[in-house]
Design an enzyme around this catalytic site. Structure first.
Site, short mmCIF file in Angstrom:
data_model
loop_
_atom_site.label_atom_id
_atom_site.label_comp_id
_atom_site.label_asym_id
_atom_site.label_seq_id
_atom_site.Cartn_x
_atom_site.Cartn_y
_atom_site.Cartn_z
CD GLU A 138 -2.76 1.21 2.45
OE1 GLU A 138 -2.72 0.30 3.29
OE2 GLU A 138 -3.51 2.20 2.52
NE ARG A 190 4.00 -7.63 10.28
CZ ARG A 190 3.34 -6.92 9.36
NH1 ARG A 190 2.27 -7.41 8.79
NH2 ARG A 190 3.74 -5.72 9.03
CE LYS A 213 3.15 0.08 4.66
NZ LYS A 213 2.55 -0.15 3.35
P1 ATP Z 1 2.90 -2.14 7.69
O1 ATP Z 1 2.29 -2.72 8.92
O2 ATP Z 1 4.32 -1.82 7.81
O3 ATP Z 1 2.10 -1.01 7.13
P2 ATP Z 1 1.65 -3.73 5.80
O4 ATP Z 1 1.47 -5.19 5.88
O5 ATP Z 1 0.45 -2.88 6.02
O6 ATP Z 1 2.85 -3.32 6.67
P3 ATP Z 1 1.73 -3.55 2.99
O7 ATP Z 1 2.17 -2.40 2.19
O8 ATP Z 1 0.31 -3.87 3.02
O9 ATP Z 1 2.27 -3.29 4.45
O10 ATP Z 1 2.59 -4.83 2.67
C1 ATP Z 1 2.88 -5.32 1.39
C2 ATP Z 1 3.25 -6.77 1.50
O11 ATP Z 1 4.38 -6.93 2.35
C3 ATP Z 1 2.12 -7.58 2.11
O12 ATP Z 1 1.95 -8.76 1.36
C4 ATP Z 1 2.61 -7.87 3.51
O13 ATP Z 1 2.09 -9.09 3.94
C5 ATP Z 1 4.13 -7.88 3.34
N1 ATP Z 1 4.78 -7.50 4.60
C6 ATP Z 1 4.56 -6.38 5.31
N2 ATP Z 1 5.28 -6.38 6.44
C7 ATP Z 1 5.98 -7.54 6.46
C8 ATP Z 1 6.91 -8.14 7.37
N3 ATP Z 1 7.26 -7.53 8.50
N4 ATP Z 1 7.42 -9.34 7.04
C9 ATP Z 1 7.09 -9.94 5.89
N5 ATP Z 1 6.22 -9.44 5.00
C10 ATP Z 1 5.66 -8.25 5.26
MG MG Z 2 -1.30 -3.43 4.80
#
Ligand code: ATP
Ligand code: MG
Length: 560
Positions: free
Chosen positions: A33, A259, A269
């Site tokens: 995102e 994760r 983020k």
């Molecule tokens: P954040 O909590 O940092 O905002 P998010 O999951 O909302 O992370 P996205 O932009 O939605 O961030 O993530 C894009 C992809 O990266 C998704 O498929 C998510 O599952 C993966 N991802 C995000 N954080 C991690 C992590 N700590 N370890 C492995 N994969 C991750």
């Molecule tokens: Mg997300």
């Protein structure tokens, strides 16, 4: 991927699906995102999604999951593209957006309404929350749940046409308000948001929810394996429900993995954004940040990041990986690559009283102790030198093999010197050492077989280059700051120290992005943003030894 033992559970599934003929080509996607910069957790997801496709001759989409226009921006989109490319992956012509599918998603929502699987609800957000029930208590049906198809279609069309204010109505799936899985209690599909979208402009005032958009976008792109993190496990029944109702031509499969979390770092983020917004760091690319942009600016090599996520592995078990593991990957990569140079971070002046006033000798210094093919360089040696403050101790214990009053030490690639006199200022601080050198002990000449226990680094005062060197440390005092609700209480105030260092003249040629080892100190590189030829600004990438080991061992023991 020939060795079964090194195949993680996802690669095993993919391998089996290819072997059984279920799929002839693997298609994956990385769906960030654009509401912030990518971090080390994303590196894992990127390497996994692009990795499994590359290993099997498949394809990967970079899909910007832009269903929340209020939090998204073009700056983040650009940063994401730059970071994925920097990691060495290429989406070719497969850069897509959830917003590319807004029209198709709208049509799918209309079909759900027509099939009696979706309805427009006119409860307020608070009421919807109240009706949803709790984990122990089932929810209640909304009074609007049994609206007829025609009325629902009409209202939904008018939602799109902008006839209603934000929050006046939502479109919901009609599933089961008593489901033990809260995600199935008539989840929202669309909400009204009168704000423009960074990609779709002002064409829309209703936006699809993530769960609805995600699985269908996967289907439209013919994704075979939709790899996501464990928090989506409870959403999988919903993911499948949409596919069951709408029966797209291609059916993706969602698989969850754990994760990746890095000790002493936040990997959310939202929390990273708070550090930026509040000025706790200088920006998303502050070299202390576990963002890809921050790590790149710090000087972490791509190979080290990729090696790190390989070592972390793909599993179903939540993990908090020690910073030491990451730093070891960086050290191992740079240990081979980086040439050696000399720099003094906290300078103390040494005057060689028996060395001629205006004499300058060039001494030969090896560029890499294990790689003679990298050659040598000449370093000027003269009467006044800088050495490291820490390499002198006035009341030294017996085992201190560096410089002490009356003691001897070898200057690397130079001579053996003896400390004859210690000069102090009015406050009693040591400001200068008067030493004498032994002309028969020049390195490499073999003219003397005298041995001393310690060897220290140095830089000639007259020839030294001034530099501002930034020494980084962890941002937090807490091993798992992700678990802390208020990060302000666990900030580490000494996370950045800037020193006025003295560099050997060869470092004038140090190019942007080039990492070197400052002997005995660590790996360093010019700062991507602030360094210039006239005013050098250098980042410490990592120290030579694992200064984390002790700290992390204790913290990890407390974790388990
Ligand atoms: P954040 O909590 O940092 O905002 P998010 O999951 O909302 O992370 P996205 O932009 O939605 O961030 O993530 C894009 C992809 O990266 C998704 O498929 C998510 O599952 C993966 N991802 C995000 N954080 C991690 C992590 N700590 N370890 C492995 N994969 C991750
Ligand atoms: Mg997300």
């Amino acid at each position: 991927m020939s060795d079964t033992q090194t195949r993680d559970f996802i690669r095993q599934i993919i391998h089996d699906d290819l072997e059984s003929g279920k799929h002839s080509e693997i298609v994956t996607r990385f769906p960030p995102e654009p509401n912030g910069y990518l971090h080390i957790g994303h590196v894992m997801s990127i390497c996994l999604n692009f990795g499994v496709a590359a290993e099997t001759g498949g394809r990967t989409f970079l899909r910007l999951d832009d269903t929340n226009p209020g939090r998204e921006s073009e700056e983040y989109v650009d940063a994401i593209k730059r970071d994925v490319h920097w990691l060495g992956f290429d989406w070719e012509d497969r850069l897509t957006h959830a917003s590319d599918y807004f029209e198709q998603l709208y049509d799918s929502a209309c079909r759900l309404i027509e099939m009696g699987h979706a309805y427009v609800d006119s409860l307020s957000a608070d009421q919807i929350r109240e009706y949803r029930g709790t984990l122990t208590e089932s929810g209640r049906n909304s009074p609007y749940r049994d609206r007829g198809v025609a009325e629902n279609l009409d209202l939904f069309k008018r939602m799109r046409a902008g006839e209603f204010a934000d929050g006046e109505h939502v479109l919901r799936a009609k599933i089961d308000m008593a489901s033990p899985n809260m995600n199935l209690r008539d989840p929202a599909l669309y909400r009204i948001r009168h704000i423009p979208h960074q990609n779709a402009g002002d064409e829309w005032c209703i936006y699809p929810m993530y769960d609805f958009a995600h699985g269908l976008s996967d289907a439209y792109e013919h994704i075979t394996h939709s790899l996501c993190t464990l928090e989506f496990e409870d959403h999988r029944p919903l993911y499948d429900w949409f596919l069951d109702q709408l029966e797209p031509a291609h059916r993706p499969r969602q698989i969850e993995f754990s994760r990746l979390n890095l000790a002493y770092a936040v990997t959310s983020k939202r929390k990273l954004n708070a550090l930026v917004e509040e000025g706790i760091v200088s920006g998303w690319d502050d070299p202390r940040m576990p963002t890809i942009a921050g790590m790149r600016r710090r000087g972490y090599p791509v190979a080290a990041l990729r090696e790190f996520v390989t070592r972390a592995g793909v599993t179903k078990k939540d993990k908090l990986i020690e910073m030491g593991v990451m730093e070891n990957c960086v050290r191992e990569t740079l240990g081979d690559e980086a040439e050696r140079r000399m720099a003094v971070l906290k300078p103390l002046k040494v005057v060689l009283t028996n060395y001629p006033e205006n004499k300058v000798e060039m001494v030969e210094a090896m560029n890499h102790p294990a790689r003679p093919e990298l050659g040598t360089r000449d370093m000027p040696f003269s009467r006044q030198l800088w050495i490291e403050q820490d390499d002198f101790m006035e009341d030294a214990p017996r085992k201190f093999f560096r410089l002490k009053p009356g003691g001897e030490v070898r200057l690397r690639f130079g001579y053996i010197i003896r400390c004859d006199e210690v000069i102090k200022n009015a406050a009693g601080d040591v400001v200068e050492l008067r030493c004498s050198y032994d002309p028969d002990t020049r390195s490499g000449t073999g003219s003397s077989d005298r041995k001393v226990k310690g060897t220290i680094h140095w830089v000639s005062c007259e020839h030294a280059i001034d530099a501002s060197v930034r020494l980084y440390d962890r941002l937090f005092t807490e091993a798992n700051p992700n678990s802390v609700s208020d990060i302000h209480g666990v900030l580490y105030p000494q996370s950045l120290e800037t020193v006025n260092a003295k560099l050997e003249p060869a470092l004038q040629q140090l190019a942007a992005g080039q990492a070197v080892q400052f002997e005995r100190l660590g790996y360093f590189c010019p700062d991507e943003k602030d360094d210039s030829v006239d005013a050098r600004v250098i980042n410490r990438i990592v120290t030579l030894r694992d200064s984390w080991a002790k700290l992390e061992k204790q913290a990890m023991q407390q974790q388990v």
